[in-house]
Design a protein around this motif. Sequence first.
Motif, PDB file in Angstrom:
ATOM      1  N   LEU B 138     -23.616  -8.328  -4.656  1.00 29.77           N
ATOM      2  CA  LEU B 138     -22.321  -8.168  -5.304  1.00 29.77           C
ATOM      3  C   LEU B 138     -21.364  -7.711  -4.204  1.00 29.77           C
ATOM      4  O   LEU B 138     -21.548  -6.647  -3.600  1.00 29.77           O
ATOM      5  CB  LEU B 138     -22.380  -7.132  -6.432  1.00 29.77           C
ATOM      6  N   TYR B 139     -20.402  -8.550  -3.915  1.00 27.13           N
ATOM      7  CA  TYR B 139     -19.424  -8.221  -2.884  1.00 27.13           C
ATOM      8  C   TYR B 139     -18.406  -7.266  -3.496  1.00 27.13           C
ATOM      9  O   TYR B 139     -17.886  -7.497  -4.595  1.00 27.13           O
ATOM     10  CB  TYR B 139     -18.739  -9.504  -2.400  1.00 27.13           C
ATOM     11  N   ILE B 140     -18.133  -6.193  -2.779  1.00 26.67           N
ATOM     12  CA  ILE B 140     -17.230  -5.151  -3.285  1.00 26.67           C
ATOM     13  C   ILE B 140     -15.988  -5.140  -2.414  1.00 26.67           C
ATOM     14  O   ILE B 140     -16.088  -5.063  -1.190  1.00 26.67           O
ATOM     15  CB  ILE B 140     -17.928  -3.776  -3.235  1.00 26.67           C
ATOM     16  N   ARG B 141     -14.848  -5.236  -3.035  1.00 28.44           N
ATOM     17  CA  ARG B 141     -13.588  -5.292  -2.308  1.00 28.44           C
ATOM     18  C   ARG B 141     -12.682  -4.117  -2.696  1.00 28.44           C
ATOM     19  O   ARG B 141     -11.968  -4.194  -3.685  1.00 28.44           O
ATOM     20  CB  ARG B 141     -12.884  -6.621  -2.610  1.00 28.44           C
ATOM     21  N   PRO B 142     -12.775  -3.015  -1.943  1.00 32.43           N
ATOM     22  CA  PRO B 142     -11.780  -1.954  -2.126  1.00 32.43           C
ATOM     23  C   PRO B 142     -10.507  -2.353  -1.377  1.00 32.43           C
ATOM     24  O   PRO B 142     -10.592  -2.916  -0.288  1.00 32.43           O
ATOM     25  CB  PRO B 142     -12.431  -0.732  -1.445  1.00 32.43           C
ATOM     26  N   PHE B 143      -9.361  -2.083  -1.950  1.00 33.61           N
ATOM     27  CA  PHE B 143      -8.118  -2.339  -1.218  1.00 33.61           C
ATOM     28  C   PHE B 143      -7.014  -1.412  -1.694  1.00 33.61           C
ATOM     29  O   PHE B 143      -7.078  -0.876  -2.798  1.00 33.61           O
ATOM     30  CB  PHE B 143      -7.693  -3.813  -1.310  1.00 33.61           C
ATOM     31  N   ALA B 144      -6.039  -1.227  -0.835  1.00 32.82           N
ATOM     32  CA  ALA B 144      -4.914  -0.354  -1.168  1.00 32.82           C
ATOM     33  C   ALA B 144      -3.627  -1.092  -0.860  1.00 32.82           C
ATOM     34  O   ALA B 144      -3.522  -1.748   0.183  1.00 32.82           O
ATOM     35  CB  ALA B 144      -4.981   0.932  -0.345  1.00 32.82           C
ATOM     36  N   ILE B 145      -2.679  -1.008  -1.783  1.00 34.13           N
ATOM     37  CA  ILE B 145      -1.415  -1.739  -1.636  1.00 34.13           C
ATOM     38  C   ILE B 145      -0.230  -0.828  -1.956  1.00 34.13           C
ATOM     39  O   ILE B 145      -0.343   0.096  -2.763  1.00 34.13           O
ATOM     40  CB  ILE B 145      -1.364  -2.988  -2.563  1.00 34.13           C
ATOM     41  N   ALA B 146       0.897  -1.134  -1.325  1.00 32.22           N
ATOM     42  CA  ALA B 146       2.136  -0.380  -1.547  1.00 32.22           C
ATOM     43  C   ALA B 146       2.826  -0.918  -2.791  1.00 32.22           C
ATOM     44  O   ALA B 146       3.137  -2.103  -2.863  1.00 32.22           O
ATOM     45  CB  ALA B 146       3.047  -0.544  -0.334  1.00 32.22           C
ATOM     46  N   THR B 147       3.053  -0.065  -3.773  1.00 33.78           N
ATOM     47  CA  THR B 147       3.572  -0.548  -5.057  1.00 33.78           C
ATOM     48  C   THR B 147       4.989  -0.086  -5.379  1.00 33.78           C
ATOM     49  O   THR B 147       5.534  -0.480  -6.404  1.00 33.78           O
ATOM     50  CB  THR B 147       2.629  -0.113  -6.198  1.00 33.78           C
ATOM     51  N   GLU B 148       5.582   0.706  -4.516  1.00 31.03           N
ATOM     52  CA  GLU B 148       6.944   1.150  -4.822  1.00 31.03           C
ATOM     53  C   GLU B 148       7.878  -0.051  -4.940  1.00 31.03           C
ATOM     54  O   GLU B 148       7.824  -0.981  -4.137  1.00 31.03           O
ATOM     55  CB  GLU B 148       7.475   2.076  -3.714  1.00 31.03           C
ATOM     56  N   ALA B 149       8.740  -0.010  -5.956  1.00 35.75           N
ATOM     57  CA  ALA B 149       9.763  -1.037  -6.116  1.00 35.75           C
ATOM     58  C   ALA B 149      10.902  -0.692  -5.166  1.00 35.75           C
ATOM     59  O   ALA B 149      11.567   0.326  -5.352  1.00 35.75           O
ATOM     60  CB  ALA B 149      10.253  -1.049  -7.554  1.00 35.75           C
ATOM     61  N   GLY B 150      11.085  -1.503  -4.157  1.00 37.84           N
ATOM     62  CA  GLY B 150      12.176  -1.182  -3.231  1.00 37.84           C
ATOM     63  C   GLY B 150      12.090  -2.025  -1.989  1.00 37.84           C
ATOM     64  O   GLY B 150      11.072  -2.006  -1.310  1.00 37.84           O
ATOM     65  N   VAL B 151      13.164  -2.772  -1.684  1.00 34.00           N
ATOM     66  CA  VAL B 151      13.086  -3.675  -0.539  1.00 34.00           C
ATOM     67  C   VAL B 151      13.558  -3.055   0.770  1.00 34.00           C
ATOM     68  O   VAL B 151      13.725  -3.775   1.758  1.00 34.00           O
ATOM     69  CB  VAL B 151      13.845  -5.005  -0.791  1.00 34.00           C
ATOM     70  N   SER B 152      13.755  -1.741   0.826  1.00 37.18           N
ATOM     71  CA  SER B 152      14.122  -1.195   2.137  1.00 37.18           C
ATOM     72  C   SER B 152      12.854  -1.094   2.986  1.00 37.18           C
ATOM     73  O   SER B 152      11.772  -0.776   2.492  1.00 37.18           O
ATOM     74  CB  SER B 152      14.836   0.147   2.009  1.00 37.18           C
TER      75      SER B 152
END
Lengths: 356, 356
Positions: B138-152
Amino acid sequence: MKPENTSLEITKATSSTIGKVDFDNLTFGKYYADHMMICDFIDGKWETPKILPYGPMQMEPSAKVFHYGQAVFEGMKAFKDKDGKVWLFRPEENFKRINKSSKRMAIPEFPEEYFFSALKTLLKLDKEWIKSGDGNSLYIRPFAIATEAGVSASPSNRYRFVIICCPAKAYYSSPVKVTIAQEYSRSADGGVGFAKAAGNYGAQFYPTNLAKDKGYQQIIWTDANTHEYLEEAGTMNIFFRIGDKLVTAPTNDRILDGVTRKSIIALAERENIEVEVRRVTVKEIVEAAENGSLKEIFGTGTAATVAQVSGFEFQDNYHELPEVENPYSMKFKKMLQDIQYNRAEDPFGWRYAVEV
Amino acid sequence: MKPENTSLEITKATSSTIGKVDFDNLTFGKYYADHMMICDFIDGKWETPKILPYGPMQMEPSAKVFHYGQAVFEGMKAFKDKDGKVWLFRPEENFKRINKSSKRMAIPEFPEEYFFSALKTLLKLDKEWIKSGDGNSLYIRPFAIATEAGVSASPSNRYRFVIICCPAKAYYSSPVKVTIAQEYSRSADGGVGFAKAAGNYGAQFYPTNLAKDKGYQQIIWTDANTHEYLEEAGTMNIFFRIGDKLVTAPTNDRILDGVTRKSIIALAERENIEVEVRRVTVKEIVEAAENGSLKEIFGTGTAATVAQVSGFEFQDNYHELPEVENPYSMKFKKMLQDIQYNRAEDPFGWRYAVEV
């Protein structure tokens, strides 16, 4: 100007959020205009673009953009003149560049007619979001992301092209202090530095945080190999004024081909200001600062337009720039804005009228 | 093994999609196990992790991950032995590395107890998705992403850490042909090449497509500056067997510190096989191919485990590798899998038991 493509599918917002926005105290990127464009690439083609009320999108957690950063963007601005007419600034350049970026990131190119008809429709629907007055604009953010659900490290077979808009005032209103990169770098020869690829920006945040901790708002990146040559500032191209001459680095596969950069070069040539587009060494800039011939440094970009640099740090020495009368930076900023806001002749044909 | 954190919020899936999956004919990354973990970073802290049914997430179109590629990931595998016991392979290494990647991408580090309690809970809930038998995992994919709404263009103030799982069989089952990078490059000194930053992968797709068009499945990247030194293959580290000796590049800020890579080095040392960890020139590998001393090239990575290379292209010359008896690649692959599937002693303490 191309005819408006009537095949867009338009769903209008039932109410506007514009009443919530304090246009005199804007935080850039906090508020979004009422409509956005979404266009999906499925089974080898771009579907009919949809104009929708601005709002969240459903994404698979395994969408490739989250895992492999297959994403590109552009930055553009719409300006309103004193008569309420709306103008874009060299939008063909942004259109060409996003497809250049897409190609490098293995994203299918977006059709020109979709891009322009979506832009025109959005600006017409959200014309109230474009405020007249110096420094006011509607910032337009076209971007493309890989949406296929699948964690294998290969190009996506689905993409989404989106255009969102947010009201903006001028960025970096006061001069910025910068530091010259000596340890970290922004891009490699043969890499994606010339593209507006999403990952180029996130990769700068950590070194920029370190710079900010030392009191510098921006980093001037140098070549990754020797750190001897000055390149760009990550969100801006950089110009140096030595005596009465301007010097800026040539674009290459590490440096973004900035629209503001090339506009400034054209304006300078019109003004009979000598511009040398050549590799710029850190050494010569330090020497010019020391012998007093370095008069100005400024950054250029869509968000910042022209940003004055007040001084730079290199190897723990801070070089404060002199206060000069009638700085080039302010002269070019005014010339550019006069064209953008339809207050001056446009001999270059940079202004692009949008019927709202 | 840390005690299970009971503060996870668990919402079980009401039904399973496992019946739809043909485990004998898997497309990697197409099917996802029934549950996923989501944990949001808000107001300066990671909230309580949630275990939820796998499904789409709502994202703001202006979420920073889409625009600035502020995203990192890991790849891990869970193995089931013949008695139905479940094992992870050196998961602490992946945990440490995702936080190292996060730091470079200005993403807040994720707490160790959340990571391991989420892993254990997911593997317990989705234990049926882990199939025993060689190559199954079972391949496990932890990941982290930036979710703030804001294009600066600045670091996000919100993030989401996610773990999703998908059944896998061994990748690249037949030997691959590779090409040595001469024009494009993967990363710069002082850049983010050592991190599993999303943008590092998307940036390779276009050059890899060009390589595939010429019949090569992978690129061996070289240093961006001179293209004289062999580095890694983008999703794999690379080993060269010259005579009876193994040679591989040292890790640095351009090269991923692969868990499989360091496991192979440890196994080779145990087997009294000499390993030189040093810069490897293209020139010496071409010469070794020409004089017959180059016996093998293989790639190592979590997805591929150990992938044999059948030959390489350099400057339009294709160098076919000889067929060797009892190749190191297969020897190490077997040793590694014997440890992973609990078929051999584990003198290194690499196996990590998961109570399901």
